[in-house]
Enzyme design. Structure first.
Site, PDB file in Angstrom:
ATOM      1  N   GLY A 245      38.593  43.208  37.567  1.00  0.00           N
ATOM      2  CA  GLY A 245      38.502  41.561  37.757  1.00  0.00           C
ATOM      3  C   GLY A 245      39.291  41.174  38.936  1.00  0.00           C
ATOM      4  O   GLY A 245      39.420  41.882  39.777  1.00  0.00           O
ATOM      5  N   ARG A 246      39.506  39.822  39.029  1.00  0.00           N
ATOM      6  CA  ARG A 246      40.166  39.331  40.022  1.00  0.00           C
ATOM      7  C   ARG A 246      41.544  39.760  40.210  1.00  0.00           C
ATOM      8  O   ARG A 246      42.136  39.798  39.152  1.00  0.00           O
ATOM      9  CB  ARG A 246      39.887  37.611  39.921  1.00  0.00           C
ATOM     10  CG  ARG A 246      38.512  37.012  39.756  1.00  0.00           C
ATOM     11  CD  ARG A 246      37.573  37.393  41.088  1.00  0.00           C
ATOM     12  NE  ARG A 246      38.253  36.760  42.466  1.00  0.00           N
ATOM     13  CZ  ARG A 246      37.917  35.718  42.777  1.00  0.00           C
ATOM     14  NH1 ARG A 246      37.018  35.050  42.151  1.00  0.00           N
ATOM     15  NH2 ARG A 246      38.253  34.929  43.941  1.00  0.00           N
ATOM     16  N   ALA A 247      42.004  39.610  41.548  1.00  0.00           N
ATOM     17  CA  ALA A 247      43.424  40.003  41.855  1.00  0.00           C
ATOM     18  C   ALA A 247      44.548  39.165  41.165  1.00  0.00           C
ATOM     19  O   ALA A 247      45.585  39.587  40.671  1.00  0.00           O
ATOM     20  CB  ALA A 247      43.640  39.970  43.196  1.00  0.00           C
ATOM     21  N   ASN A 248      44.033  37.694  41.049  1.00  0.00           N
ATOM     22  CA  ASN A 248      45.095  36.849  40.336  1.00  0.00           C
ATOM     23  C   ASN A 248      45.314  37.140  38.938  1.00  0.00           C
ATOM     24  O   ASN A 248      46.549  37.186  38.610  1.00  0.00           O
ATOM     25  CB  ASN A 248      44.526  35.431  40.382  1.00  0.00           C
ATOM     26  CG  ASN A 248      44.794  34.722  42.050  1.00  0.00           C
ATOM     27  OD1 ASN A 248      45.473  35.314  42.840  1.00  0.00           O
ATOM     28  ND2 ASN A 248      43.974  33.772  42.143  1.00  0.00           N
ATOM     29  N   THR A 249      44.343  37.552  38.249  1.00  0.00           N
ATOM     30  CA  THR A 249      44.297  37.995  36.887  1.00  0.00           C
ATOM     31  C   THR A 249      45.084  39.300  36.726  1.00  0.00           C
ATOM     32  O   THR A 249      46.056  39.482  35.721  1.00  0.00           O
ATOM     33  CB  THR A 249      42.865  38.129  36.247  1.00  0.00           C
ATOM     34  OG1 THR A 249      42.317  36.750  36.265  1.00  0.00           O
ATOM     35  CG2 THR A 249      43.336  38.355  34.602  1.00  0.00           C
ATOM     36  N   GLY A 250      44.662  40.284  37.637  1.00  0.00           N
ATOM     37  CA  GLY A 250      45.572  41.623  37.752  1.00  0.00           C
ATOM     38  C   GLY A 250      47.001  41.538  37.890  1.00  0.00           C
ATOM     39  O   GLY A 250      47.640  41.846  37.089  1.00  0.00           O
TER      40      GLY A 250
ATOM     41  N   GLU B   2      41.848  47.433  38.431  1.00  0.00           N
ATOM     42  CA  GLU B   2      40.899  47.534  39.904  1.00  0.00           C
ATOM     43  C   GLU B   2      40.397  46.175  39.935  1.00  0.00           C
ATOM     44  O   GLU B   2      39.758  45.219  39.155  1.00  0.00           O
ATOM     45  CB  GLU B   2      39.495  48.165  39.238  1.00  0.00           C
ATOM     46  CG  GLU B   2      38.611  48.788  40.285  1.00  0.00           C
ATOM     47  CD  GLU B   2      37.745  47.800  40.916  1.00  0.00           C
ATOM     48  OE1 GLU B   2      37.921  47.406  41.961  1.00  0.00           O
ATOM     49  OE2 GLU B   2      36.625  47.301  40.144  1.00  0.00           O
TER      50      GLU B   2
ATOM     51  N   CYS C 281      32.717  43.740  44.339  1.00  0.00           N
ATOM     52  CA  CYS C 281      34.070  44.002  44.619  1.00  0.00           C
ATOM     53  C   CYS C 281      34.167  44.658  45.943  1.00  0.00           C
ATOM     54  O   CYS C 281      35.132  44.168  46.695  1.00  0.00           O
ATOM     55  CB  CYS C 281      34.997  44.400  43.672  1.00  0.00           C
ATOM     56  SG  CYS C 281      34.627  46.089  43.097  1.00  0.00           S
TER      57      CYS C 281
END
Length: 492
Positions: A220-225, A243, A277
Site C-alpha cells: 500500500g501507500r508509503a504513509n501507512t507503511g 511493499e 505502484c
C-alpha cells in the site's frame, strides 16, 4: 455475513460499509467491519489452527493450494467481473489479474523449493541440513489496485510455508476480498487457517496491534507503511514486509521509433489509470528537436485515451479510478503543480460528476523549484527536460523512493551505467516500468519498502531458516582436545 473466521461466515460488529461501482454508482456490496473483538477472535482461530497446518507435509498443503488454482480457473469469468466492477478496471485488465493469480500458484511452489526448501550436505561424521519453518500467524493487508493478485502474492507462499493468516482486504475492495475467500473455502482449507476481516483504519489498527501476531505483510501507500513500521518498532520477533509506492522516473534518451517510445510511455504511466505502484510518475526527456517531437506525439496520443466503464464495447484502455475522491485528488495535485509554475500540456478532466472517469494529464515541470517528492496515484505524468545523461541519472535518483526506473535508448552502455548508479529495485531497458518478471523479486529501496521484496522472494519472509548438524550415532572422537582425559584411571 461478510467475515470468515474459524471456518464460519459471520456478521461484522463494526461500522457498516457500502461499496459502489466507482463509475456507475451501483451498489455492489454491503456489510459491516470487524470490530476489535472479532479481530482478536480471528487471531485466536489462526493460532489454534497453526500447529496442525504447519505439521502437514508440503505436499499436503500444496494439494489445497492447487485446488484453489483450479477454482480460480473455473470461476475466472465471475471473478473477473467482480474485480472489474469494484475497481473500475476494464474487463480485459481484470482478466489479466485473475490469470496472474492462477499463474502465481505454480510460481510460488517453485520459489518455495528454490528459496526456502531443504538442503543436506554430507560431512565425514554426519550431515549439515537446512530446513525452513513457518513464522506462525501472519496478517496480510491487501491493496485496492490489484485486490486479487497482490494479496495472493502474500497468501499463497505464506500458506505453502505452513503459516496461518488473517487477511484484511482494502476497505475499497471488500467484494473482491470476499469472493477470493469463498474460493479458498471451497478449496478445503481447514478452519482457522485463513481468516477474513473486513474494515478500514480501525480494523487495520486492531489487527496490527495484536500481541499474538508473528508478522505482517503489507502492500500500500508509503504513509501507512511508515505507520506500521513505527507501530511494530521494538518488536524484532515479528516479521514485517512492506511493499510501498514510488515516484518512478522514466528516462527517454535517444529514440529510433517515436511511436514505439510513446506506446511504452503510455503503458508505463497510464495503464490501470495510473494506479500501479510501478507507474512512471516522472518523465525525464532529453532536450532537443527529437525530444520535442516525442513530447508532441505523446500528448496527441494520450489525448485520445478515453476512459470507460468496465464492460464498455469496444473496450477502453483505461477505466475509472478506485473512487471519485481518488480522481479528484489527482486533479487537485495537477492544479497545485500548475500553481507552482508547471506548464500544462494535457489537462486531466473528470468526464462526469460523481464518477471516477478521469482523462490522463501531462504537465512540464522543468525549472520549477520545490516540486513535492510524492506519489500521485493516478494518470498524471510530470515532465522534466535534461541535457546530459549524467544529469538524467541525478534527476532519476532525486527521490526518497526507489521502486522502479526505466531507460529508453538504443545504447547498452547507457543502460549499464544506469544499472550501476540507479537506486531502484526494478530497472528496465526499453520495457515499460509496469512490466516485471514472475521469476524475479519485486520491491524497492528507500521509502518504497523495507528490503523485503515480494514475488519470487516472497518465500523468504514467509519462513525462517533452521540449520542442523546431524549424526545417527554418537562415538567418542579418536582425537580429543587438549586437557580432556577419558582414561580409565581414577583421579585421586
Amino acid at each position: 455475513m461478510t467475515l470468515w473466521i474459524n471456518g464460519d461466515w459471520i456478521t461484522g460488529q463494526g461500522a457498516s460499509r457500502v461499496k459502489r461501482n466507482p463509475v456507475s454508482g451501483e451498489v455492489l456490496w454491503q456489510g459491516n467491519d470487524a470490530d476489535a473483538a472479532q479481530v482478536e477472535q480471528a487471531c485466536r482461530a489462526a493460532r489454534a489452527a497453526f500447529p496442525r497446518w504447519a505439521r502437514l507435509s508440503l505436499a499436503e498443503r500444496q494439494v489445497v493450494v492447487e485446488r484453489f488454482a483450479g477454482l480460480l480457473e473455473s470461476n475466472k469469468a465471475e471473478l473477473t467481473a467482480i474485480i472489474a466492477r469494484e475497481t473500475g478496471k476494464p474487463r480485459w485488465e481484470a482478466a489479466t489479474e485473475v490469470t496472474a493469480m492462477i499463474n502465481k500458484i505454480a510460481i510460488s511452489i517453485k520459489a518455495y523449493h528454490v528459496r526456502t526448501g531443504e538442503q543436506r550436505s554430507e560431512m565425514p561424521d554426519g550431515a549439515a541440513s537446512l530446513r525452513h519453518r513457518p513464522h506462525g500467524v501472519l496478517a496480510v493487508f491487501g491493496p485496492y489496485n490489484f485486490p486479487g493478485h497482490l494479496p495472493n502474492g502474500h497468501i499463497v507462499p505464506a500458506l505453502l510455508a505452513g503459516n496461518t493468516i488473517i487477511f484484511k482486504p482494502s476497505e475499497l475492495t471488500p467484494w473482491s476480498g470476499e469472493a477470493v475467500m469463498r474460493l479458498w473455502q471451497q478449496a478445503g482449507l481447514p478452519p482457522g487457517v485463513l481468516n477474513l476481516v473486513q474494515g478500514g483504519r480501525e480494523t487495520g489498527q486492531a489487527l496490527s496491534a495484536l500481541e499474538d501476531l508473528d508478522g505482517l505483510l503489507f502492500t500500500g501507500r508509503a504513509n501507512t507503511g511508515y505507520q506500521l513500521h513505527r507501530q511494530l518498532s521494538g518488536q524484532p520477533e515479528k516479521i514485517l514486509a512492506l511493499e510501498m509506492g514510488g515516484n518512478n522516473p522514466l528516462i527517454i534518451d535517444e529514440v529510433a521509433d517515436i511511436d514505439a517510445a510513446v506506446h511504452l510511455t503510455i503503458q508505463s504511466a497510464f495503464v490501470t489509470a495510473g494506479q500501479r505502484c510501478t507507474c512512471a510518475r516522472r518523465l525525464l526527456l532529453k532536450s532537443g528537436a527529437q525530444g520535442d517531437a516525442f513530447l508532441a506525439r505523446l500528448v496527441a496520443v494520450s489525448q485520445r485515451l478515453t476512459p470507460g466503464n468496465w464492460d464498455d464495447e469496444p473496450q477502453p484502455f483505461i477505466g475509472g479510478l478506485i473512487s471519485e475522491q481518488a480522481a479528484q485528488q489527482v486533479v487537485t495535485a495537477w492544479q497545485q503543480l500548475e500553481a507552482m509554475g508547471g506548464r500544462t500540456l494535457l489537462a486531466p478532466r473528470l468526464l462526469q460528476s460523481e464518477t471516477s472517469l478521469l482523462t490522463p494529464g501531462i504537465i512540464e515541470m522543468t525549472g520549477v523549484a520545490g516540486v513535492p517528492d510524492e506519489e500521485v496515484f493516478g494518470p498524471l505524468l510530470r515532465v522534466w527536460r535534461y541535457d546530459s545523461f549524467e544529469e538524467a541519472i541525478l534527476m532519476a535518483n532525486n527521490t526518497r523512493f526507489g521502486l522502479s526506473c526505466g531507460l529508453v535508448s538504443p545504447e547498452r552502455e547507457k543502460f549499464d551505467q544506469l544499472l550501476l548508479e540507479a537506486r531502484a529495485g526494478i530497472v528496465n531497458w526499453n520495457k515499460p516500468l509496469t512490466g516485471a518478471a514472475s521469476t524475479a523479486p519485486f520491491g524497492g529501496i528507500g521509502a518504497s519498502g523495507n528490503h523485503r521484496p515480494s514475488a519470487w522472494y516472497a518465500a523468504d519472509y514467509c519462513a525462517w531458516p533452521m540449520a542442523s548438524l546431524e549424526s545417527d550415532s554418537l562415538t567418542l572422537p579418536a582425537t580429543l582436545n587438549p586437557g580432556l582425559d577419558f582414561s580409565d584411571e581414577v583421579v585421586r
